[in-house]
Design a protein around this motif. Sequence first.
Motif, mmCIF file in Angstrom:
data_model
loop_
_atom_site.group_PDB
_atom_site.id
_atom_site.type_symbol
_atom_site.label_atom_id
_atom_site.label_comp_id
_atom_site.label_asym_id
_atom_site.label_seq_id
_atom_site.Cartn_x
_atom_site.Cartn_y
_atom_site.Cartn_z
ATOM 1 N N ASN A 1 0.842 -1.194 0.000
ATOM 2 C CA ASN A 1 0.000 0.000 0.000
ATOM 3 C C ASN A 1 0.875 1.240 0.000
ATOM 4 N N VAL A 2 0.734 2.059 -1.044
ATOM 5 C CA VAL A 2 1.564 3.250 -1.165
ATOM 6 C C VAL A 2 0.677 4.474 -1.373
ATOM 7 N N MET A 3 0.918 5.493 -0.554
ATOM 8 C CA MET A 3 0.135 6.726 -0.626
ATOM 9 C C MET A 3 1.046 7.872 -1.046
ATOM 10 N N LEU A 4 0.723 8.455 -2.211
ATOM 11 C CA LEU A 4 1.510 9.569 -2.749
ATOM 12 C C LEU A 4 0.606 10.776 -2.958
ATOM 13 N N TYR A 5 -0.282 11.011 -2.025
ATOM 14 C CA TYR A 5 -1.234 12.117 -2.132
ATOM 15 C C TYR A 5 -0.502 13.460 -2.237
ATOM 16 N N ASP A 6 -0.785 14.196 -3.314
ATOM 17 C CA ASP A 6 -0.245 15.548 -3.499
ATOM 18 C C ASP A 6 1.286 15.579 -3.389
ATOM 19 N N THR A 7 1.915 14.492 -3.792
ATOM 20 C CA THR A 7 3.377 14.403 -3.770
ATOM 21 C C THR A 7 3.968 15.080 -5.005
ATOM 22 N N ASP A 8 5.105 15.741 -4.841
ATOM 23 C CA ASP A 8 5.814 16.331 -5.980
ATOM 24 C C ASP A 8 6.615 15.237 -6.680
ATOM 25 N N ILE A 9 6.226 14.941 -7.931
ATOM 26 C CA ILE A 9 6.838 13.849 -8.667
ATOM 27 C C ILE A 9 6.858 14.184 -10.147
ATOM 28 N N GLU A 10 7.870 13.689 -10.872
ATOM 29 C CA GLU A 10 8.001 13.968 -12.295
ATOM 30 C C GLU A 10 7.272 12.908 -13.128
ATOM 31 N N VAL A 11 6.939 13.267 -14.371
ATOM 32 C CA VAL A 11 6.262 12.347 -15.288
ATOM 33 C C VAL A 11 7.086 11.069 -15.471
ATOM 34 N N ALA A 12 8.378 11.233 -15.711
ATOM 35 C CA ALA A 12 9.247 10.071 -15.939
ATOM 36 C C ALA A 12 9.282 9.148 -14.723
ATOM 37 N N GLN A 13 9.251 9.721 -13.527
ATOM 38 C CA GLN A 13 9.259 8.907 -12.310
ATOM 39 C C GLN A 13 7.973 8.095 -12.195
ATOM 40 N N LEU A 14 6.846 8.767 -12.415
ATOM 41 C CA LEU A 14 5.563 8.088 -12.288
ATOM 42 C C LEU A 14 5.402 6.997 -13.343
ATOM 43 N N GLU A 15 5.856 7.255 -14.547
ATOM 44 C CA GLU A 15 5.761 6.230 -15.596
ATOM 45 C C GLU A 15 6.641 5.035 -15.263
ATOM 46 N N GLU A 16 7.788 5.272 -14.638
ATOM 47 C CA GLU A 16 8.659 4.161 -14.229
ATOM 48 C C GLU A 16 7.990 3.331 -13.136
ATOM 49 N N ILE A 17 7.285 3.999 -12.227
ATOM 50 C CA ILE A 17 6.525 3.302 -11.176
ATOM 51 C C ILE A 17 5.454 2.427 -11.809
#
Length: 351
Positions: free
Chosen positions: A283-299
């Motif tokens: 279970n991972v919560m990233l509510y309103d986290t500052d993250i880049e497009v490339a990072q999220l796509e890798e996730i």
Amino acid sequence: SFETLPGEILRSIFKQLESKDLRNVLLVSKYWKSVADEPALWTDFELPSKCEKEINFEKFFQGSLSSKLQKLSLHRNLNFRLNNQHFKILLDLQLSSLTIGRIDLSDVSPEMFAKVVNNCKECCIEGNADMDDKLRSMFEQMETGTKLKSLTLEWNEWYESELYLGFIDSSTLRNALSKLESLWLGDVRLGAGFNKSCVLKMKSLYFWECHEFSDMDLLAAVLVNLTSLRFCRTYLDETQVRYLMDALDKSSKLKMKLLDLSEIDLQTVPKKLLARVISKIENVMLYDTDIEVAQLEEILRAIMEETTSIRFLDLDGIQILNKIDLHLLAMAVNKLESFSFGGTAKLTVNQ
């Protein structure tokens, strides 16, 4: 008929009822009463609203229903001042869980306050004025003996400044906290008394708006034991974030089931490192986290791997969600058991 149903089935039905309806069940028949008297059914039983008045509060605790109480919340809607006599009633109840809201406790002695808190397994204390003596007494009693396994100190929503526990003897604080399995801190600073010995037995740590968290070595030392770690609105600088990610990545015996990094800046974390860590936790919560497009796509790509552990992902408030490749997003989301997005997070029509 219902009278011939096995107790196990009736108990499953009664679990769905609210406390006011469960009280009526006790009056139906001796058989129903014997089933409904099961303590587990009353874990979420709350005080009736009429108990806001002192006379009704005292009458309620003279009745037989009060003996069923396991969890109790004391909030601001009480229109009288609690005293030692009221807290003695709570002590006799042998509560498993107690929430003490922002209420006037000036007539409750530090000693009685400490006895009631330490007689529970779980306690949540919300911000109150003039609590130093009560908290000191609470920690002193915790040090010598307590039933308490979970403690929440929540100052962020209720009080004008953070709670600094520097007035507690550091040795007392260490010994007291070492008894706990779960610690939730909201805008609280522990000071010098907080070290590795405090958290060796802990399974859950939650830091909410705790503006000073510097001892990452301490945290890294106990990661292997934690099942839940939550940093929400807690300032972590670039070095601290990287240290945390590296420690989670290197841990081969991680027991963690929940990781909350809400409102934390993750933009400087290498994308593959971040994806490896996220994919190890259910279970991972990233509510309103500052993250880049490339990072999220890798996730999302990591989620699609057979070896991933993640089952629930919270991306509420992630504003870049509409920039993610729609096929990648769809495939990753369908691998999850639960996916949350909302707030300022927007999807395109095609997504």
